[in-house]
Design a protein around this motif. Structure first.
Motif, short mmCIF file in Angstrom:
data_model
loop_
_atom_site.label_atom_id
_atom_site.label_comp_id
_atom_site.label_asym_id
_atom_site.label_seq_id
_atom_site.Cartn_x
_atom_site.Cartn_y
_atom_site.Cartn_z
N ILE A 45 22.76 29.61 63.52
CA ILE A 45 23.88 29.36 62.61
C ILE A 45 24.84 28.40 63.31
N SER A 46 25.14 27.31 62.69
CA SER A 46 26.04 26.32 63.28
C SER A 46 27.49 26.78 63.17
N CYS A 47 28.35 26.13 63.92
CA CYS A 47 29.78 26.46 63.84
C CYS A 47 30.31 26.13 62.45
N ASP A 48 29.78 25.08 61.81
CA ASP A 48 30.20 24.76 60.45
C ASP A 48 29.80 25.85 59.47
N GLN A 49 28.59 26.36 59.60
CA GLN A 49 28.15 27.45 58.73
C GLN A 49 28.97 28.72 59.02
N ALA A 50 29.24 28.98 60.30
CA ALA A 50 30.01 30.16 60.68
C ALA A 50 31.45 30.08 60.16
N SER A 51 31.91 28.86 59.87
CA SER A 51 33.28 28.64 59.39
C SER A 51 33.38 28.57 57.87
N MET A 52 32.26 28.59 57.19
CA MET A 52 32.26 28.47 55.73
C MET A 52 32.82 29.74 55.09
N SER A 53 33.80 29.58 54.23
CA SER A 53 34.40 30.73 53.57
C SER A 53 33.47 31.27 52.48
N VAL A 54 33.24 32.57 52.54
CA VAL A 54 32.46 33.27 51.52
C VAL A 54 33.32 34.44 51.06
N HIS A 55 33.83 34.32 49.85
CA HIS A 55 34.71 35.35 49.29
C HIS A 55 35.89 35.65 50.21
N GLY A 56 36.43 34.60 50.83
CA GLY A 56 37.64 34.74 51.63
C GLY A 56 37.46 35.10 53.09
N THR A 57 36.23 35.18 53.55
CA THR A 57 35.99 35.46 54.97
C THR A 57 34.86 34.58 55.48
N THR A 58 34.63 34.61 56.77
CA THR A 58 33.61 33.75 57.38
C THR A 58 32.66 34.58 58.23
N LEU A 59 31.51 34.00 58.53
CA LEU A 59 30.58 34.64 59.45
C LEU A 59 31.22 34.80 60.83
N ALA A 60 32.01 33.81 61.23
CA ALA A 60 32.70 33.89 62.52
C ALA A 60 33.63 35.10 62.53
N ALA A 61 34.37 35.31 61.45
CA ALA A 61 35.29 36.45 61.38
C ALA A 61 34.52 37.77 61.42
N HIS A 62 33.45 37.87 60.66
CA HIS A 62 32.64 39.11 60.69
C HIS A 62 32.11 39.38 62.08
N THR A 63 31.59 38.35 62.71
CA THR A 63 31.00 38.50 64.04
C THR A 63 32.06 38.93 65.04
N ASP A 64 33.23 38.28 65.00
CA ASP A 64 34.27 38.65 65.94
C ASP A 64 34.86 40.02 65.62
N HIS A 65 34.90 40.39 64.35
CA HIS A 65 35.36 41.72 63.97
C HIS A 65 34.43 42.80 64.54
N VAL A 66 33.13 42.57 64.48
CA VAL A 66 32.18 43.53 65.07
C VAL A 66 32.40 43.60 66.58
N ARG A 67 32.60 42.45 67.22
CA ARG A 67 32.86 42.42 68.66
C ARG A 67 34.13 43.21 68.99
N TYR A 68 35.17 42.99 68.21
CA TYR A 68 36.45 43.66 68.43
C TYR A 68 36.33 45.17 68.25
N HIS A 69 35.65 45.59 67.20
CA HIS A 69 35.44 47.02 66.97
C HIS A 69 34.66 47.63 68.13
N MET A 70 33.63 46.92 68.58
CA MET A 70 32.81 47.43 69.67
C MET A 70 33.61 47.47 70.98
N TRP A 71 34.49 46.48 71.17
CA TRP A 71 35.38 46.52 72.33
C TRP A 71 36.22 47.80 72.27
N GLY A 72 36.77 48.10 71.10
CA GLY A 72 37.56 49.32 70.94
C GLY A 72 36.75 50.57 71.25
N THR A 73 35.52 50.59 70.80
CA THR A 73 34.63 51.72 71.11
C THR A 73 34.41 51.83 72.61
N ASN A 74 34.12 50.71 73.25
CA ASN A 74 33.88 50.73 74.69
C ASN A 74 35.11 51.18 75.47
#
Length: 155
Positions: A45-74
């Motif tokens: 997935i390119s950075c352009d694709q990761a930045s494409m808005s889909v219903h108000g969010t991006t793949l980059a945001a989802h990916t970083d949100h999962v990272r952030y949640h997992m950081w909190g778990t750790n």
């Protein structure tokens, strides 16, 4: 946590991020193809694709949100208390360049490896088990969301 339960949790966490084991003999909840986990789905997935808005969010945001949640778990597994977290900020990424996109993915992989290590080494109690299992469920949910977003992004 019994060794059986510990190994079962690790198997499901690995499937969420890596997909089913190779050679594929089926899966517990992802697609049965190799690379069906978060890492494989995001591969290429390119950075352009990761930045494409889909219903108000991006793949980059989802990916970083999962990272952030997992950081909190750790952090919770390590310190036995919930860290202060800013959930709105975890969705703030609207666009990324290649460098930032790579950092997000590397950060997710690092948190994933930390979680796997914790599963093997911590002294478990009910609260810690619930935290780890909630991270598994949360990540699996976002795997599904990411897969749906890719239907729009990869057009």
């Amino acid at each position: 946590m019994s060794e059986t339960l510990r190994n079962s949790v690790k198997t499901l966490v690995k499937e969420t991020f890596e997909g089913p084991p190779v050679p594929v003999k089926g899966s517990w909840f992802t697609n049965s193809e190799p690379n069906s986990g978060i890492f494989g789905v995001l591969e290429g997935i390119s950075c352009d694709q990761a930045s494409m808005s889909v219903h108000g969010t991006t793949l980059a945001a989802h990916t970083d949100h999962v990272r952030y949640h997992m950081w909190g778990t750790n952090e919770f597994l390590k310190k036995r208390k919930q860290p202060e977290m800013d959930w709105e900020k975890s969705w703030a990424i609207h666009s990324v360049d290649e460098q930032k996109w790579n950092r997000i993915q590397e950060g997710l992989r690092s948190e994933y490896l930390t979680l796997l290590e914790s599963i093997d080494t911590i002294e478990w109690n009910e609260q810690l088990a619930i935290e780890a299992l909630s991270s598994l469920a949360h990540s699996a949910y976002h795997l599904g969301a990411i897969r749906q977003m890719l239907k729009v992004v990869k057009v």
